[in-house]
Scaffold this active site. Structure first.
Site, PDB file in Angstrom:
ATOM      1  N   GLU A 143     -31.882  18.056 -69.659  1.00  0.00           N
ATOM      2  CA  GLU A 143     -31.624  16.682 -69.222  1.00  0.00           C
ATOM      3  C   GLU A 143     -30.787  15.960 -70.282  1.00  0.00           C
ATOM      4  O   GLU A 143     -31.295  15.078 -70.985  1.00  0.00           O
ATOM      5  CB  GLU A 143     -32.940  15.939 -68.965  1.00  0.00           C
ATOM      6  CG  GLU A 143     -33.726  16.479 -67.781  1.00  0.00           C
ATOM      7  CD  GLU A 143     -35.033  15.731 -67.530  1.00  0.00           C
ATOM      8  OE1 GLU A 143     -35.465  14.970 -68.423  1.00  0.00           O
ATOM      9  OE2 GLU A 143     -35.612  15.907 -66.442  1.00  0.00           O
ATOM     10  N   GLU A 278     -36.049  20.128 -61.184  1.00  0.00           N
ATOM     11  CA  GLU A 278     -37.397  19.603 -61.359  1.00  0.00           C
ATOM     12  C   GLU A 278     -37.641  18.517 -60.316  1.00  0.00           C
ATOM     13  O   GLU A 278     -36.765  17.695 -60.053  1.00  0.00           O
ATOM     14  CB  GLU A 278     -37.596  18.987 -62.750  1.00  0.00           C
ATOM     15  CG  GLU A 278     -37.496  19.955 -63.909  1.00  0.00           C
ATOM     16  CD  GLU A 278     -37.705  19.259 -65.256  1.00  0.00           C
ATOM     17  OE1 GLU A 278     -38.242  18.124 -65.272  1.00  0.00           O
ATOM     18  OE2 GLU A 278     -37.334  19.842 -66.290  1.00  0.00           O
TER      19      GLU A 278
END
Length: 349
Positions: A143, A278
């Site tokens: 991320e 995710e």
């Protein structure tokens, strides 16, 4: 290695994360999960997941002067990947948060040093896993914290270094499918900031990745704040009539639909599959009685809806699981059958 990214994507039904394990700072079991075994992978496959994302740390196992990764760690990760491949499970292997050396440094002043480490790590990882077939995909990062065009340019340099490093190791890595993360893996930012993907000498072997924890107040928020409360109920037919302050007021079905369509238009319609690497929503353990039941029903609906709409738009959903989710890793059984049934229903399994 004959499958293009699109062909490979068509083989993946639904994915699952071995979260809080191989990326754990302090060692594989440092965050409370047992070591990964072949029996765990079998249980995950039996539950209906035919792809596993392996968040992985490398920096803590490397020499700080030379960036040499310990052979013992490379071999351990290789063992886990082999469990997956032996069970006909597709694997996405990444460099996860890893202390934030890349994710927190998408800035011009860190660009050279981060690219040096990115190159060194991926040359070693790619060489170690070079002989695996197309079941194994590599992902550049997790991320990466990016909020503007300048930071995006730096992130693209990190992704380009990743692509170049993997391809330079030759063999099957010349054709391996590679996964490129959007800025903050946020759909809106990815749509506005990531206008291009890295250059690749091998065509049609690239996927994009975003994550989905929207709305935050329902999915991740664990304490009320001055600006807003946690939400326990999501979905137009799952609002509480007695606990209205806990109903979601944004980020519900229509908003999700719009975001997933953005990714379809930006990538999948152009032959670039998208991984939703995710997604999850907290199971609220503080509720009782009818409130708890409504929350669990709402959460199950959310998970089903995410998976169904992802599949509808050509996105590949990977559930985030930190060890207390759908699978009980202590005994490799299904922990939450309601959750699993919802996920399977959304995937059409």
């Amino acid at each position: 290695m004959g499958s293009t990214a699109v062909q490979l994507a068509s083989k993946i039904n639904m994915g699952w994360n071995i979260g809080n394990t191989l990326e754990a700072i302090g060692g594989e079991t440092a965050w409370g999960n047992p070591k990964v075994t072949n029996d765990l992978i079998k249980a995950v496959k039996q539950a209906g997941f035919n792809a596993i994302r392996i968040p992985c740390s490398w920096n803590q196992y490397s020499d700080k002067a030379t960036a040499k990764i310990q052979d013992a760690w490379l071999n351990r990760v290789k063992e886990v990947v082999q469990y997956c491949v032996n069970n006909d499970v597709y694997v996405i292997l990444n460099i996860h948060w890893d202390g934030g050396w890349l994710e927190n440094n998408c800035t011009a002043d860190k660009k050279d040093s981060v690219n040096d480490k990115q190159k060194a790590f991926w040359e070693q990882i790619a060489t170690t896993f070079r002989d695996f077939d197309q079941h194994v995909l590599f992902a550049s990062a997790n991320e990466p914290a990016v909020n503007n065009a300048d930071q995006m340019d730096v992130l693209l340099s990190y992704h380009q270094t990743f692509v170049n490093a993997v391809r330079s190791t030759g063999g099957r890595n010349r054709y391996r499918v590679l996964v490129i993360q959007g800025p903050s893996t946020d759909i809106t930012k990815t749509n506005s900031l990531m206008s291009s993907l890295p250059a690749d000498r091998t065509t049609n072997r690239m996927m994009a990745e975003v994550h989905y924890y929207n709305p935050y107040q329902f999915c991740l928020m664990d304490a009320d704040q001055s600006w807003g409360n946690m939400w326990y109920y999501w979905g137009q037919n799952y609002h509480s009539t007695t606990d209205a302050t806990r109903n979601a007021t944004s980020g519900e079905e229509s908003d999700l639909n719009k975001l997933f369509v953005l990714m379809k238009k930006q990538f999948t319609d152009k032959g670039i599959p998208v991984i939703v690497g995710e997604f999850d929503a907290m199971r609220r353990s503080n509720l009782t009685g009818s409130d708890l039941q409504l929350h669990l029903d709402s959460r199950a609906y959310f998970l089903k809806y995410v998976v169904k709409q992802a599949k509808t738009n050509g996105l590949l959903p990977f559930l985030w699981d930190t060890g207390n989710g759908v699978i009980n890793r202590m005994n490799n059984t299904v922990f939450d059958q309601k959750e699993l049934d919802s996920l399977r229903s959304g995937a059409g399994l």
